[in-house]
Design a protein around this motif. Structure first.
Motif, PDB file in Angstrom:
ATOM      1  N   PRO A 166      22.631  -0.823   7.706  1.00  0.00           N
ATOM      2  CA  PRO A 166      24.159  -0.629   7.584  1.00  0.00           C
ATOM      3  C   PRO A 166      25.438  -1.986   6.702  1.00  0.00           C
ATOM      4  N   ARG A 202      26.191   4.652   8.703  1.00  0.00           N
ATOM      5  CA  ARG A 202      26.317   4.032   7.263  1.00  0.00           C
ATOM      6  C   ARG A 202      27.064   2.615   7.144  1.00  0.00           C
ATOM      7  N   ALA A 217      26.869   8.943   7.883  1.00  0.00           N
ATOM      8  CA  ALA A 217      26.860   8.831   6.579  1.00  0.00           C
ATOM      9  C   ALA A 217      27.908  10.500   6.315  1.00  0.00           C
TER      10      ALA A 217
END
Length: 260
Positions: A166, A202, A217
């Motif tokens: 990430p 993410r 995400a």
């Protein structure tokens, strides 16, 4: 008539007296005691010889000296040659005088190495075992990414973000990430996330030890707060994620809410 001549009256024989009586032993050391004495002396001399040989082998001979150095745990991130160069071991030095702590500290200066341990493998080998740093975040930098570990150390640079790693955004005034409490908190939160959320992270945004949020995400945000009560927050988050929302907030003590 024959006359009987009688001598002086005989004294009664005492019990145990006579020719059959053994002669009294002259006082002195018994043979068994002498044997034990010389055995103790021999053992003491043997022990002295063994100790002398050991002292000579350790301090005076050329037998127990550093002849080889083995590197373990380095994998492919850092070569054994780089570890040996940083270790700066003097071959031929007596093994007993080697300062293993100093060698470990020199190896730990390599940025890919989180810690190092040095041990003596008698009679003539040093073993350097390294624990490598593991990147947990990708930090956008000019022309690529810095792959950062949980202690804020830039382990290596990459042109593109590795899959599954990430992004991290650090909103602090600190000029360096190394040893940053904000990065440590972000890494702790990432480790506590339940698998359904961890698979879709993410990015992580941190403004300090008590201000960590996670972007998924699908665009949803997890407001985590501080790293304390990690397992409880993870349980609360799993319950909240049963329904779809834009924000999952588990930062408050005893309260967990969704928004949107």
């Amino acid at each position: 008539m024959a006359k009987t001549v009688s001598g002086p009256p005989r004294r009664p024989r005492e019990p145990g007296s006579g020719a059959g009586k053994r002669k009294r032993r002259i006082p002195g050391r018994a043979p068994g005691l002498l044997r034990r004495h010389w055995k103790a002396v021999l053992l003491a001399l043997t022990a002295l010889v063994i100790v002398g040989v050991m002292v000579w082998a350790l301090f005076g001979s050329k037998l127990l000296v550093v002849r080889s150095v083995r590197v373990a745990g380095n994998g492919t991130a850092v070569s054994a040659g780089r570890v040996l160069a940083a270790a700066h071991v003097t071959r031929g030095q007596r093994l007993i005088w080697v300062n293993t702590g100093a060698i470990a500290r020199r190896v730990a200066q390599l940025r890919q190495v989180q810690s190092a341990q040095v041990s003596k493998d008698w009679p003539a080998t040093l073993v350097i075992t390294v624990q490598l740093r593991k990147p947990v975040f990708a930090l956008p930098v000019h022309g690529g990414y810095a792959l950062v570990d949980a202690f804020g150390v830039n382990v290596r640079d990459a042109a593109s973000r590795p899959p599954g790693l990430p992004l991290i955004t650090v909103n602090t005034d600190s000029g360096t990430l190394r040893g940053s409490p904000a990065v440590r908190a972000a890494a702790a939160v990432l480790a506590e996330l339940p698998q359904p959320a961890a698979r879709h992270v993410r990015s992580v945004i941190t403004g300090g030890p008590n201000d960590v949020s996670v972007k998924l995400a699908n665009g949803a945000t997890i407001v985590w707060g501080g790293a304390e009560r990690g397992s409880l927050k993870a349980t609360e988050l799993q319950i909240l994620m049963r329904r779809r929302a834009r924000v999952y907030d588990v930062s408050g003590f005893g309260t967990a809410v969704t928004k949107g």
